[in-house]
Design an enzyme around this catalytic site. Structure first.
Site, PDB file in Angstrom:
ATOM      1  N   MET A  17      51.554  75.677  59.430  1.00 52.92           N
ATOM      2  CA  MET A  17      50.578  75.373  58.678  1.00 52.92           C
ATOM      3  C   MET A  17      49.176  76.451  58.394  1.00 52.92           C
ATOM      4  O   MET A  17      48.903  76.576  57.362  1.00 52.92           O
ATOM      5  CB  MET A  17      49.673  74.051  59.293  1.00 52.92           C
ATOM      6  CG  MET A  17      50.647  72.881  59.544  1.00 52.92           C
ATOM      7  SD  MET A  17      51.155  72.176  57.990  1.00 52.92           S
ATOM      8  CE  MET A  17      49.775  71.572  57.406  1.00 52.92           C
ATOM      9  N   VAL A  94      46.115  75.425  65.499  1.00 54.32           N
ATOM     10  CA  VAL A  94      46.790  75.724  66.666  1.00 54.32           C
ATOM     11  C   VAL A  94      47.598  74.671  67.148  1.00 54.32           C
ATOM     12  O   VAL A  94      47.544  73.552  66.702  1.00 54.32           O
ATOM     13  CB  VAL A  94      45.738  76.321  67.910  1.00 54.32           C
ATOM     14  CG1 VAL A  94      45.114  77.699  67.390  1.00 54.32           C
ATOM     15  CG2 VAL A  94      44.916  75.303  68.597  1.00 54.32           C
ATOM     16  N   GLU A  96      49.440  71.299  68.962  1.00 54.41           N
ATOM     17  CA  GLU A  96      48.857  70.193  69.306  1.00 54.41           C
ATOM     18  C   GLU A  96      48.954  69.812  70.703  1.00 54.41           C
ATOM     19  O   GLU A  96      49.490  68.797  71.232  1.00 54.41           O
ATOM     20  CB  GLU A  96      49.879  69.248  68.399  1.00 54.41           C
ATOM     21  CG  GLU A  96      49.328  67.913  68.354  1.00 54.41           C
ATOM     22  CD  GLU A  96      48.513  67.560  67.172  1.00 54.41           C
ATOM     23  OE1 GLU A  96      47.610  68.484  66.896  1.00 54.41           O
ATOM     24  OE2 GLU A  96      48.228  66.254  66.863  1.00 54.41           O
ATOM     25  N   LYS A 101      43.307  73.031  71.855  1.00 51.92           N
ATOM     26  CA  LYS A 101      42.390  72.789  71.089  1.00 51.92           C
ATOM     27  C   LYS A 101      40.868  72.764  71.580  1.00 51.92           C
ATOM     28  O   LYS A 101      40.015  73.250  71.153  1.00 51.92           O
ATOM     29  CB  LYS A 101      42.553  71.409  70.470  1.00 51.92           C
ATOM     30  CG  LYS A 101      44.040  71.144  69.834  1.00 51.92           C
ATOM     31  CD  LYS A 101      43.807  70.900  68.399  1.00 51.92           C
ATOM     32  CE  LYS A 101      45.064  70.228  67.907  1.00 51.92           C
ATOM     33  NZ  LYS A 101      45.617  71.062  66.856  1.00 51.92           N
ATOM     34  N   SER A 123      47.120  66.541  63.988  1.00 51.28           N
ATOM     35  CA  SER A 123      47.926  65.332  63.379  1.00 51.28           C
ATOM     36  C   SER A 123      47.658  63.985  64.130  1.00 51.28           C
ATOM     37  O   SER A 123      47.717  63.166  63.312  1.00 51.28           O
ATOM     38  CB  SER A 123      49.461  65.843  63.364  1.00 51.28           C
ATOM     39  OG  SER A 123      49.991  66.665  62.688  1.00 51.28           O
ATOM     40  N   HIS A 143      43.039  67.190  57.511  1.00 55.29           N
ATOM     41  CA  HIS A 143      44.432  67.144  57.682  1.00 55.29           C
ATOM     42  C   HIS A 143      45.244  67.466  56.485  1.00 55.29           C
ATOM     43  O   HIS A 143      45.192  66.668  55.587  1.00 55.29           O
ATOM     44  CB  HIS A 143      44.683  65.824  58.277  1.00 55.29           C
ATOM     45  CG  HIS A 143      46.111  65.729  58.825  1.00 55.29           C
ATOM     46  ND1 HIS A 143      47.068  64.744  58.393  1.00 55.29           N
ATOM     47  CD2 HIS A 143      46.740  66.317  59.880  1.00 55.29           C
ATOM     48  CE1 HIS A 143      48.363  65.174  58.729  1.00 55.29           C
ATOM     49  NE2 HIS A 143      48.190  65.927  59.860  1.00 55.29           N
TER      50      HIS A 143
END
Ligand SMILES: NC(=O)c1ccc[n+]([C@@H]2O[C@H](COP(=O)([O-])OP(=O)(O)OC[C@H]3O[C@@H](n4cnc5c(N)ncnc54)[C@H](O)[C@@H]3O)[C@@H](O)[C@H]2O)c1
Length: 313
Positions: A17, A94, A96, A101, A123, A143
């Site tokens: 992403m 970064v 999940e 995080k 997500s 998102h």
């Protein structure tokens, strides 16, 4: 701050992403600092961005002479401190993993000015539960969808303390990037699309693990039905064509009491056949509504067949 005045952003995480999100900012003329853990990942990210831009150029979406400027606006960093210092907008993409995080936002909170907007691309995690920052009114979820340099949607969602000004600012910034933000009333994990996608995925793995159909059969079945209708009627308006009275009966058979549909059925709002259902068709007749739907379906079907979309990529 006015979204048009945003000049510097940081994107943390240069994976699937992050590299493509950085590209979107750079294409909009914004200086991007792209952060990851090692040189190899950053090198690959820049290589992929170059490749993405070449594809866009071949398809006429970017001019060849724009590419050096776009690439020149993306600066790779290994260290978050110099990268995040003085940015207007910080976007975390970064892994999940809650602890990763948490650490990234804790450092951003130390480094960034109190005016920097802090956004997470999570997500599925409840970022507002995981992350604690000094000014939670500046923290929100944005998102994106893969590949971000092509897919228009960015879901924007406020946490319990996010200010409405920050939500409006962020949605406007996404528009400046050429994205189409959908702003939710409040954050819920998985937001809109992944909530739906997660249920589809559960059904897909159920079918596969039971051996009821092959991957190819499942994809073809979906492409030949939902795939034609989805771009036209989405997942809500479609029930206006099923008939809300039928949908109500089906839900009853499943043992589900759906009050939204029950109330509509009681009022006679049954969908296209009564010119009102989940949508209001403004008094247009059923014939008019169906004609428009069918015209759009046939155009979509022609397009999908002409682009060989029913075959695997
Ligand atoms: N892949 C998708 O389709 C998709 C879609 C929407 C949202 N997301 C979300 O975006 C986020 C990133 O997903 P992805 O698919 O890009 O993952 P990815 O694994 O491809 O990339 C994550 C990157 O973060 C880097 N990283 C990890 N810790 C770091 C740190 N402390 N500082 C800097 N960089 C660090 C990793 O080295 C890696 O390059 C996740 O929260 C994911 O849920 C993913």
């Amino acid at each position: 701050m006015n979204p048009q005045d945003v000049q510097h952003v940081v994107v943390i995480g240069a994976g699937v992403m992050g590299h493509s999100i950085a590209q979107v900012f750079a294409q909009a003329g914004i200086e991007v600092r792209l952060v990851d853990l090692n040189e190899k990942i950053l090198h690959r990210a820049i290589h992929l961005i170059g490749n993405n831009l070449n594809t866009l150029c071949e398809l006429g979406r970017v001019q060849n002479d724009e590419i050096p400027g776009i690439l020149g606006r993306i600066r790779p960093f290994l260290d978050l401190a110099p990268a995040a210092s003085g940015v207007d907008f910080a976007l975390e993409a970064v892994a999940e993993v809650p602890d990763i995080k948490r650490k990234v936002f804790s450092r951003l909170d130390e480094i960034c000015s109190e005016n920097t907007v802090l956004a997470s691309n999570t997500s599925t995690l409840d970022i507002f539960d995981i992350v604690h920052v000094k000014r939670p009114e500046r923290l929100l979820a944005t998102h994106w969808f893969a590949p971000p340099h092509i897919i228009p949607l960015v879901e924007v969602a406020p946490g319990p303390h996010t200010s409405s000004e920050i939500v409006t600012f962020t949605a406007e910034l996404m528009r400046r990037l050429g994205k189409k933000p959908v702003v939710m009333k409040q954050f819920v994990p998985s937001l809109i699309v992944n909530r739906i996608q997660n249920n589809i995925s559960l059904a897909v793995w159920d079918i596969l693990q039971n051996g009821w159909a092959t991957p190819e059969e499942i994809d073809l079945a979906v492409k030949l039905s939902l795939g034609v209708r989805l771009p036209i009627v989405g997942v809500v308006q479609t029930v206006d064509f099923t008939g809300l009275d039928l949908v109500y009966d089906i839900m009853q058979n499943f043992g589900i009491e759906n009050t939204i549909i029950r109330e509509k059925v009681e009022r006679g709002h049954l969908g296209a056949k009564s010119s009102r259902g989940m949508y209001d068709y403004g008094g247009r007749s059923e014939e008019e509504i169906l004609k428009k739907r069918d015209t759009l379906y046939i155009k979509m079907l022609d397009h999908l067949e002409n682009t060989t979309a029913f075959q695997p990529v």
